[in-house]
Every structure is written in structure tokens, then in C-alpha cells.
Design an enzyme around this catalytic site. Structure first.
Site, mmCIF file in Angstrom:
data_model
loop_
_atom_site.group_PDB
_atom_site.id
_atom_site.type_symbol
_atom_site.label_atom_id
_atom_site.label_comp_id
_atom_site.label_asym_id
_atom_site.label_seq_id
_atom_site.Cartn_x
_atom_site.Cartn_y
_atom_site.Cartn_z
ATOM 1 C CE LYS A 146 -46.005 34.695 46.566
ATOM 2 N NZ LYS A 146 -46.843 34.076 45.541
ATOM 3 C CD GLU A 184 -54.841 36.519 42.045
ATOM 4 O OE1 GLU A 184 -53.705 36.950 41.853
ATOM 5 O OE2 GLU A 184 -55.274 36.222 43.178
ATOM 6 C CG LEU A 208 -50.167 37.825 45.443
ATOM 7 C CD1 LEU A 208 -50.306 37.540 46.932
ATOM 8 C CD2 LEU A 208 -49.152 36.910 44.825
HETATM 9 N N1 PMP Z 1 -51.406 35.744 41.747
HETATM 10 C C1 PMP Z 1 -51.220 34.571 42.369
HETATM 11 C C2 PMP Z 1 -52.391 33.872 42.957
HETATM 12 C C3 PMP Z 1 -49.915 34.026 42.481
HETATM 13 O O1 PMP Z 1 -49.719 32.871 43.115
HETATM 14 C C4 PMP Z 1 -48.829 34.723 41.889
HETATM 15 C C5 PMP Z 1 -47.405 34.224 42.005
HETATM 16 N N2 PMP Z 1 -47.208 32.898 41.742
HETATM 17 C C6 PMP Z 1 -49.079 35.917 41.204
HETATM 18 C C7 PMP Z 1 -50.380 36.413 41.178
HETATM 19 C C8 PMP Z 1 -47.960 36.691 40.539
HETATM 20 O O2 PMP Z 1 -47.157 37.348 41.488
HETATM 21 P P1 PMP Z 1 -45.622 37.670 41.189
HETATM 22 O O3 PMP Z 1 -45.592 38.509 39.967
HETATM 23 O O4 PMP Z 1 -45.167 38.401 42.394
HETATM 24 O O5 PMP Z 1 -44.932 36.362 40.983
#
Ligand code: PMP
Length: 289
Positions: A146, A184, A208
Site C-alpha cells: 500500500k 482490481e 492490494l
Molecule cells: N485496492 C486498492 C488499489 C485500494 O486502494 C483499496 C483501498 N482503497 C482496496 C483495494 C480495498 O482495500 P480495503 O478493503 O482494505 O479498503
């Protein structure tokens, strides 16, 4: 708004960092976003574990133990208004003379946290669903980190906004004999629903590992919802009965239009309704415990 910077809580207007901070100069840092419900951080242990994974990925020592993070986070929540908040944590490799290589000896990491009001998607959006566009995934090969260096995500997400949509679904071109596949969203994870089955892309270096993604798969397993984690070909995205988007702040949303064409019936489907309901129950149960 009270923020935390390097050991101190202060009004956001008073917070200052060096122009030589490696976060500013190189985007050399990582971050986390943690939702807070009724003043309690949701899935904190999982967020702190992912933060550690991101720090390991950029070879930066964690400036705090999990206990210390927990205390800092509690204090930040207490100092800000609102029962529901969303916390942003940001750690960079600190301020040093500009040089790509790590400062040697290391300098103090910059640690910044802020809280913003958390607004979950309004009922109208849950009923209509959102539209999305697709674009080639032109990011690097460590999307599991991240990283605060978000320029590709910024540009990809803006494509959705320019099209009046909520998200851009990213497509990696396959290598060798593999065809193109979905990774994603620019700022979310994406699930495909086909013939009553929930399909999720694997947690590898190309996406992610979403905290919400994990919750959704846990909910599916606990409730006997057929699901499978595997590569999802681009053709399957376009042939989906339903597409779902998940993130900590958006929770679960139905994508009802993709590149201008309806997804399935063009309305949020049965899997969305079920998972959205179960997600709300899950949240309530966790926060009550
Ligand atoms: N993928 C990306 C690229 C993201 O930036 C995020 C979060 N904003 C997610 C997936 C989702 O992650 P989370 O469920 O932990 O918010």
C-alpha cells in the site's frame, strides 16, 4: 481536525513537514486506511498486519509496536469528533539529503495520522449501483504494497470520474499463454458473480489485499455462498451476472454498468443484496463484541 505528526497531536493547520521528506520527494512511504465505527477501529489487527507487510515490502522498520499503534490510534479517535471516522496512517522514510538510496544511517521515519468523517454510500447508490470503466493495469508489480506513490491509481481513477463513473476496473495483459485478466479497481477490489458463484482474484503481487475483500470471503464461507478464488479472464468480467466493488469506505457496491453497457440485468443483483446485508450484520456483531 486534530492530526498526529511525529509524536504530537495538533490542529491540521499547524502540521508541517520538511520539503526534503522522502514521501514528498520520492513517494517513499506506505499508508493505511482504517474505518472506525462507534469510536472503535474495525479489523485493527488486520490493518496493522497489512501495514507491516507494506513496511517490509519497502524495507522500512516499523516505527511502533502494535500496542503503541493501538494507543496512538485510540487517542486520535478520542481527539476527533464523530462516532464513525476514517483514519489515514502514513509513514515515510523521513527527511534526508536528496538521494535515491536509503539514508545511511537511517533517519527518523515521518509518521502522520489523520481522521476524517466516515460516510458510507447513501441508500440511493445501493439501489442504483454505480458505473465503471475498464483500463489497462499499467501499475508496477508490487501492488500488494500500500504505497503512497499513487500516481498510476490517480490517473486510472480519474478516467472513471471523467466518464461520470465510480471506478476503473484494471486489466493486466497476460504473459506467455495466459490471456488478459482482471486485477482490481483503481481504489477497490472487484468480485465477479456468475451462475450464483462469487469469483475473486487471488491475493498476489498484482493487487492490494483488501481488508474488506477478506471479510467478504469470510462471510461467503460462513454462509455457504459458493465462491472461488482464481484468475478472472477479462471475458468473464464482461459476461458477469453481477460485479461487486469493495473497500473500507465504500463497503460493498454493485457495479451495474461497465464501459457503458449493463452488467447482467443492469440492476444490483441477489448476490449484492445478500452480501451487503451480511456485511452490515458482520460489522454490527464485531463492534458489539
Ligand atoms: N485496492 C486498492 C488499489 C485500494 O486502494 C483499496 C483501498 N482503497 C482496496 C483495494 C480495498 O482495500 P480495503 O478493503 O482494505 O479498503
Amino acid at each position: 481536525m486534530t492530526i498526529y505528526l511525529n509524536g504530537q497531536y495538533m490542529p491540521v493547520e499547524e502540521a508541517k513537514i520538511s520539503v526534503l521528506d522522502r514521501g514528498f520527494i520520492f513517494g517513499d512511504g506506505v499508508y493505511e486506511v482504517i474505518p472506525v465505527y462507534t469510536r472503535r477501529a474495525f479489523r485493527l489487527a488486520e490493518h496493522l498486519r497489512r501495514l507491516q507487510h507494506s513496511l517490509d515490502g519497502i524495507r522500512l522498520q516499523n516505527p511502533h509496536s502494535d500496542d503503541a499503534w493501538t494507543n496512538l490510534i485510540s487517542e486520535l479517535i478520542a481527539r476527533n469528533a464523530g462516532e464513525d471516522q476514517y483514519l489515514y496512517l502514513h509513514i515515510t522514510r523521513g527527511a534526508a539529503k536528496r538521494d535515491h538510496a536509503f539514508p545511511n544511517p537511517p533517519v527518523r521515519a515521518t509518521v502522520f495520522m489523520m481522521s476524517s468523517p466516515l460516510t458510507v454510500p447513501p441508500a440511493a447508490l445501493l439501489q442504483s449501483g454505480v458505473c465503471a470503466v475498464t483500463a489497462p493495469d499499467n501499475r508496477w508489480l508490487r501492488c500488494d504494497i500500500k504505497a503512497i506513490a499513487l500516481l498510476p491509481n490517480v490517473l486510472l481513477r480519474q478516467m472513471a470520474v471523467d466518464a461520470g463513473c465510480a471506478e476503473t476496473i484494471l486489466i493486466r495483459s497476460g504473459s506467455n499463454n495466459e490471456g488478459a485478466f482482471m486485477t482490481e479497481g483503481a481504489a477497490s477490489n472487484i468480485f465477479v458473480v456468475k451462475n450464483g458463484k462469487l469469483l475473486a482474484p487471488p491475493k498476489d503481487n498484482l493487487m492490494l489485499p483488501g481488508i474488506t475483500y477478506d471479510v467478504i470471503l469470510e462471510i461467503a464461507a460462513a454462509n455457504g455462498i459458493p465462491h472461488e478464488v482464481r484468475r478472472i479472464a477479462v471475458a468473464e468480467v464482461f459476461a458477469a451476472d453481477e460485479l461487486l466493488l469493495t473497500s473500507s469506505t465504500k463497503e460493498v457496491l454493485a457495479i451495474t454498468q461497465l464501459d457503458g453497457k449493463p452488467v447482467g440485468s443492469g440492476k444490483p443483483g441477489a448476490m449484492f443484496a445478500r452480501l451487503h446485508g451480511l456485511y452490515q450484520d458482520f460489522k454490527r456483531d464485531v463492534m458489539r463484541a
